[in-house]
Design an enzyme around this catalytic site. Structure first.
Site, PDB file in Angstrom:
ATOM      1  N   ARG A 112      -4.663  -7.257  14.110  1.00  0.00           N
ATOM      2  CA  ARG A 112      -3.556  -7.533  15.023  1.00  0.00           C
ATOM      3  C   ARG A 112      -3.529  -9.018  15.367  1.00  0.00           C
ATOM      4  O   ARG A 112      -4.517  -9.534  15.922  1.00  0.00           O
ATOM      5  CB  ARG A 112      -3.725  -6.735  16.328  1.00  0.00           C
ATOM      6  CG  ARG A 112      -3.515  -5.239  16.179  1.00  0.00           C
ATOM      7  CD  ARG A 112      -2.049  -4.933  15.913  1.00  0.00           C
ATOM      8  NE  ARG A 112      -1.790  -3.525  15.677  1.00  0.00           N
ATOM      9  CZ  ARG A 112      -1.806  -2.928  14.476  1.00  0.00           C
ATOM     10  NH1 ARG A 112      -2.102  -3.599  13.396  1.00  0.00           N
ATOM     11  NH2 ARG A 112      -1.516  -1.646  14.375  1.00  0.00           N
ATOM     12  N   ASP A 169      -3.433   4.427  -1.876  1.00  0.00           N
ATOM     13  CA  ASP A 169      -4.391   4.873  -0.855  1.00  0.00           C
ATOM     14  C   ASP A 169      -4.375   6.403  -0.777  1.00  0.00           C
ATOM     15  O   ASP A 169      -3.826   6.979   0.156  1.00  0.00           O
ATOM     16  CB  ASP A 169      -4.005   4.241   0.489  1.00  0.00           C
ATOM     17  CG  ASP A 169      -5.048   4.488   1.567  1.00  0.00           C
ATOM     18  OD1 ASP A 169      -6.176   4.885   1.235  1.00  0.00           O
ATOM     19  OD2 ASP A 169      -4.710   4.279   2.748  1.00  0.00           O
ATOM     20  N   THR A 224     -12.490  16.275 -11.399  1.00  0.00           N
ATOM     21  CA  THR A 224     -11.109  16.133 -10.906  1.00  0.00           C
ATOM     22  C   THR A 224     -10.874  14.720 -10.389  1.00  0.00           C
ATOM     23  O   THR A 224      -9.825  14.113 -10.652  1.00  0.00           O
ATOM     24  CB  THR A 224     -10.854  17.169  -9.788  1.00  0.00           C
ATOM     25  OG1 THR A 224     -11.094  18.461 -10.337  1.00  0.00           O
ATOM     26  CG2 THR A 224      -9.436  17.087  -9.272  1.00  0.00           C
ATOM     27  N   ASP A 246     -12.977  15.289  -4.188  1.00  0.00           N
ATOM     28  CA  ASP A 246     -12.935  16.560  -4.913  1.00  0.00           C
ATOM     29  C   ASP A 246     -14.175  16.604  -5.793  1.00  0.00           C
ATOM     30  O   ASP A 246     -15.081  15.767  -5.629  1.00  0.00           O
ATOM     31  CB  ASP A 246     -11.622  16.626  -5.733  1.00  0.00           C
ATOM     32  CG  ASP A 246     -11.151  18.061  -5.946  1.00  0.00           C
ATOM     33  OD1 ASP A 246     -11.985  18.910  -6.310  1.00  0.00           O
ATOM     34  OD2 ASP A 246      -9.954  18.328  -5.735  1.00  0.00           O
ATOM     35  N   LYS A 300       0.843  -1.198   0.000  1.00  0.00           N
ATOM     36  CA  LYS A 300       0.000   0.000   0.000  1.00  0.00           C
ATOM     37  C   LYS A 300       0.881   1.252   0.000  1.00  0.00           C
ATOM     38  O   LYS A 300       1.735   1.419   0.863  1.00  0.00           O
ATOM     39  CB  LYS A 300      -0.899   0.008   1.239  1.00  0.00           C
ATOM     40  CG  LYS A 300      -1.817   1.210   1.316  1.00  0.00           C
ATOM     41  CD  LYS A 300      -2.914   0.999   2.347  1.00  0.00           C
ATOM     42  CE  LYS A 300      -2.589   1.477   3.737  1.00  0.00           C
ATOM     43  NZ  LYS A 300      -2.588   2.933   3.903  1.00  0.00           N
ATOM     44  N   ARG A 335       2.364  -2.439  11.294  1.00  0.00           N
ATOM     45  CA  ARG A 335       3.349  -2.489  12.377  1.00  0.00           C
ATOM     46  C   ARG A 335       3.605  -3.877  12.946  1.00  0.00           C
ATOM     47  O   ARG A 335       4.764  -4.175  13.286  1.00  0.00           O
ATOM     48  CB  ARG A 335       2.947  -1.481  13.467  1.00  0.00           C
ATOM     49  CG  ARG A 335       3.244  -0.045  13.044  1.00  0.00           C
ATOM     50  CD  ARG A 335       2.533   0.968  13.876  1.00  0.00           C
ATOM     51  NE  ARG A 335       1.100   0.940  13.637  1.00  0.00           N
ATOM     52  CZ  ARG A 335       0.238   1.786  14.208  1.00  0.00           C
ATOM     53  NH1 ARG A 335       0.674   2.691  15.052  1.00  0.00           N
ATOM     54  NH2 ARG A 335      -1.052   1.710  13.924  1.00  0.00           N
ATOM     55  N   THR A 366     -12.034   5.846  10.774  1.00  0.00           N
ATOM     56  CA  THR A 366     -12.181   5.239  12.097  1.00  0.00           C
ATOM     57  C   THR A 366     -11.718   6.193  13.201  1.00  0.00           C
ATOM     58  O   THR A 366     -11.977   5.948  14.374  1.00  0.00           O
ATOM     59  CB  THR A 366     -11.404   3.913  12.190  1.00  0.00           C
ATOM     60  OG1 THR A 366     -10.118   4.112  11.613  1.00  0.00           O
ATOM     61  CG2 THR A 366     -12.117   2.806  11.471  1.00  0.00           C
ATOM     62  N   LYS A 369      -7.269   8.338  -1.046  1.00  0.00           N
ATOM     63  CA  LYS A 369      -8.535   8.844  -0.471  1.00  0.00           C
ATOM     64  C   LYS A 369      -8.993  10.112  -1.191  1.00  0.00           C
ATOM     65  O   LYS A 369      -9.141  11.177  -0.589  1.00  0.00           O
ATOM     66  CB  LYS A 369      -8.386   9.080   1.031  1.00  0.00           C
ATOM     67  CG  LYS A 369      -8.079   7.810   1.821  1.00  0.00           C
ATOM     68  CD  LYS A 369      -8.128   8.063   3.317  1.00  0.00           C
ATOM     69  CE  LYS A 369      -7.881   6.820   4.136  1.00  0.00           C
ATOM     70  NZ  LYS A 369      -6.506   6.267   4.036  1.00  0.00           N
TER      71      LYS A 369
HETATM   72  O1  C5P Z   1       0.441  -0.443  11.286  1.00  0.00           O
HETATM   73  P1  C5P Z   1      -1.007  -0.753  11.070  1.00  0.00           P
HETATM   74  O2  C5P Z   1      -1.283  -2.233  10.843  1.00  0.00           O
HETATM   75  O3  C5P Z   1      -1.901  -0.146  12.109  1.00  0.00           O
HETATM   76  O4  C5P Z   1      -1.322  -0.021   9.684  1.00  0.00           O
HETATM   77  C1  C5P Z   1      -2.604   0.049   9.155  1.00  0.00           C
HETATM   78  C2  C5P Z   1      -2.622   0.814   7.861  1.00  0.00           C
HETATM   79  O5  C5P Z   1      -3.985   0.938   7.439  1.00  0.00           O
HETATM   80  C3  C5P Z   1      -2.069   2.225   7.935  1.00  0.00           C
HETATM   81  O6  C5P Z   1      -1.497   2.536   6.648  1.00  0.00           O
HETATM   82  C4  C5P Z   1      -3.281   3.070   8.175  1.00  0.00           C
HETATM   83  O7  C5P Z   1      -3.165   4.380   7.670  1.00  0.00           O
HETATM   84  C5  C5P Z   1      -4.345   2.318   7.380  1.00  0.00           C
HETATM   85  N1  C5P Z   1      -5.716   2.513   7.838  1.00  0.00           N
HETATM   86  C6  C5P Z   1      -6.134   2.224   9.128  1.00  0.00           C
HETATM   87  N2  C5P Z   1      -7.432   2.406   9.514  1.00  0.00           N
HETATM   88  C7  C5P Z   1      -8.307   2.880   8.641  1.00  0.00           C
HETATM   89  C8  C5P Z   1      -7.934   3.146   7.329  1.00  0.00           C
HETATM   90  C9  C5P Z   1      -6.612   2.947   6.950  1.00  0.00           C
HETATM   91  O8  C5P Z   1      -5.329   1.795   9.950  1.00  0.00           O
HETATM   92  N3  C5P Z   1      -9.566   3.034   9.009  1.00  0.00           N
END
Ligand code: C5P
Length: 248
Positions: free
Chosen positions: A187, A71, A80, A76, A44, A217, A126, A73
């Protein structure tokens, strides 16, 4: 499940794992791509990397033989958004995000320009709670807004949605199996939650009906990122098998 399930070319667990390149320079992004291209199917590229490195970041992903989720998002006016979507489709990205609150006319305009790129609508960020929704004039509560904006996006021709793991079952029930559901906030059991609050494990997100999981992460911060990615893929694989048994 969705259009990507059940087809003769349904993606494997590895192809459904998305690693976010949440870094601000191309050199670091390339290191992650080189290290993990054999373990994940999609990388991504978000606002922070695209603002720094532009389409070269997308090319770096494609050069490694992986798919790119851009990504950006978009939000506009319809013309565009449509032109930006056409530019992204020319880059060959597999997924591109747009904001559902851009409205039906804009969503129809982007759907017409997407070509082989799957558009994913972001419904309610979120990070927004019911009070924040009200302060910008959006009717809540948040879960109702997610449902309403999700339905509106799919009706306009958008191919899927980005949603939290806890919204997957509701959206499947409301929208059926066709939309692609791209799910961050995942997670593995025992991993640090970081700033993610509405989380689920890879296995439970897949069993609920998610198509693609964005896991950052827990993989990037692991002592052994390759092993961490493999463990996530293994867990997804088991859940996919249970899911196909349940629907057989
Ligand atoms: O590190 P982690 O697993 O939290 O990363 C999640 C990814 O998904 C990040 O790039 C974050 O910006 C994206 N994201 C998110 N929650 C959302 C939309 C996108 O965590 N609602």
């Amino acid at each position: 499940m969705s259009q990507v399930h059940g087809s003769p070319h349904a993606p494997s667990a590895r192809e459904r794992l998305v690693l976010p390149l949440d870094v601000t320079d191309l050199l670091t992004a390339r290191r992650w791509i080189d290290q993990l291209a054999g373990e994940v199917g999609v990388f991504k590229v978000g606002l922070e990397l695209f603002t720094a490195a532009g389409p070269d970041a997308v090319r770096a992903v494609h050069d490694a033989g992986a798919a790119c989720f851009l990504d950006l998002k978009l939000h506009d006016i319809p013309a565009t958004m449509a032109k930006a979507t056409a530019s992204a489709a020319r880059l060959g990205v597999r997924f591109l995000t747009v904001h559902a609150v851009a409205g039906p006319a804009a969503l129809r305009a982007v759907a017409a320009e997407a070509g082989d790129t799957t558009l994913l609508a972001v419904t309610v960020l979120t990070s927004m709670d019911d009070d924040e929704l009200e302060s910008v004039g959006l009717a809540g509560p948040a879960d109702r807004a997610v449902e309403r904006l999700g339905a509106l996006s799919v009706a306009a021709g958008v191919g899927g949605l980005v949603c939290s793991p806890l919204e997957v079952a509701m959206l499947r029930e409301r929208l059926g199996t066709a939309p692609t559901l791209m799910v961050p906030g995942v997670r593995p059991a025992g991993a640090a939650h970081g700033d993610q609050k509405r989380i689920a494990t890879p296995g439970s997100a897949i069993e609920a009906g998610a198509d693609f999981l964005v896991v950052g992460r827990p993989i990037r911060d692991a002592a052994d990122p390759v092993a961490a990615a493999r463990a996530v893929v293994d867990e997804m694989q088991g859940a996919l098998a249970r899911r196909s048994q349940a629907s057989a």
